[in-house]
Scaffold this active site. Sequence first.
Site, mmCIF file in Angstrom:
data_model
loop_
_atom_site.group_PDB
_atom_site.id
_atom_site.type_symbol
_atom_site.label_atom_id
_atom_site.label_comp_id
_atom_site.label_asym_id
_atom_site.label_seq_id
_atom_site.Cartn_x
_atom_site.Cartn_y
_atom_site.Cartn_z
ATOM 1 N N GLU A 49 0.850 -1.198 0.000
ATOM 2 C CA GLU A 49 0.000 0.000 0.000
ATOM 3 C C GLU A 49 0.879 1.239 0.000
ATOM 4 O OE1 GLU A 49 -2.866 2.642 2.902
ATOM 5 O OE2 GLU A 49 -2.654 0.495 3.370
ATOM 6 N N ARG A 53 0.591 10.376 0.282
ATOM 7 C CA ARG A 53 0.917 11.441 1.227
ATOM 8 C C ARG A 53 2.151 12.230 0.813
ATOM 9 N NH1 ARG A 53 0.309 8.130 6.957
ATOM 10 N NH2 ARG A 53 -1.663 7.085 6.461
ATOM 11 N N THR A 76 -4.693 6.076 1.294
ATOM 12 C CA THR A 76 -5.135 7.432 1.590
ATOM 13 C C THR A 76 -5.931 8.022 0.428
ATOM 14 O OG1 THR A 76 -2.966 7.639 2.689
ATOM 15 C CG2 THR A 76 -4.425 9.501 2.839
ATOM 16 N N LYS A 136 -11.161 -2.010 6.061
ATOM 17 C CA LYS A 136 -9.993 -1.596 6.829
ATOM 18 C C LYS A 136 -10.487 -1.085 8.185
ATOM 19 C CE LYS A 136 -6.434 2.054 6.746
ATOM 20 N NZ LYS A 136 -5.764 3.054 5.884
#
Length: 216
Positions: A49, A53, A76, A136
């Site tokens: 993953e 960011r 994200t 998640k």
Amino acid sequence: MRITPKEASLRTCEICALAPVMPVLVVEDAAHARPLAEALVAGGLPALEVTLRTGAALDVIREMAQVKGGVVGAGTLITPKDAEAAKEAGAQFGVSPGATDYLLDACESIGLPLLPGAATATEAMRLLARGYGMLKFFPAEASGGAPALKAIGAPLPQISFCPTGGITPANAGSYLNLGNVVCAGGSWVAPKDLVQSGSWSAIKELAREASALSKG
């Protein structure tokens, strides 16, 4: 090609089941992408993953997508634009800290399997009602840790989770021992100092240790 929530969850569950730990990666330099992915995959952690960011994140995904044996996703994801950019870069799945109808609609319409985030029973139930059975659990430790996830699982056994947020080698086992956990997400397998120094053999060893963690 459009994907249904059920199809998305089946695919993300398959990806999560590849190893007990999914590395959560914050990579600032695209030059580190390929050797980092190669080290993690060689250590037994193929599902990766890459969080959106940093300014280099999409380039990192492009590079990692070319590594044999790796399955690269984008983390994200917040907006439909994030989802579209991630898929264009080569992400095979997406991960979000929470879930909005806008993001779910976007991922379904472009065929990007999404692992949506939930921290409460209500959030999990809403996603289940839409068709998502693989979620998640985030932020895991701040939301009560393994005891909270176990409690949520009692009335909602049809939902599986990938807990992320505060997971370490010391507490990963408490999550992996739960029947509703497929894998755990963690950043400890690729610490910033080792990535910046190019210590790929050390990262490979951390990945090997994480891949040896077992479900009870």
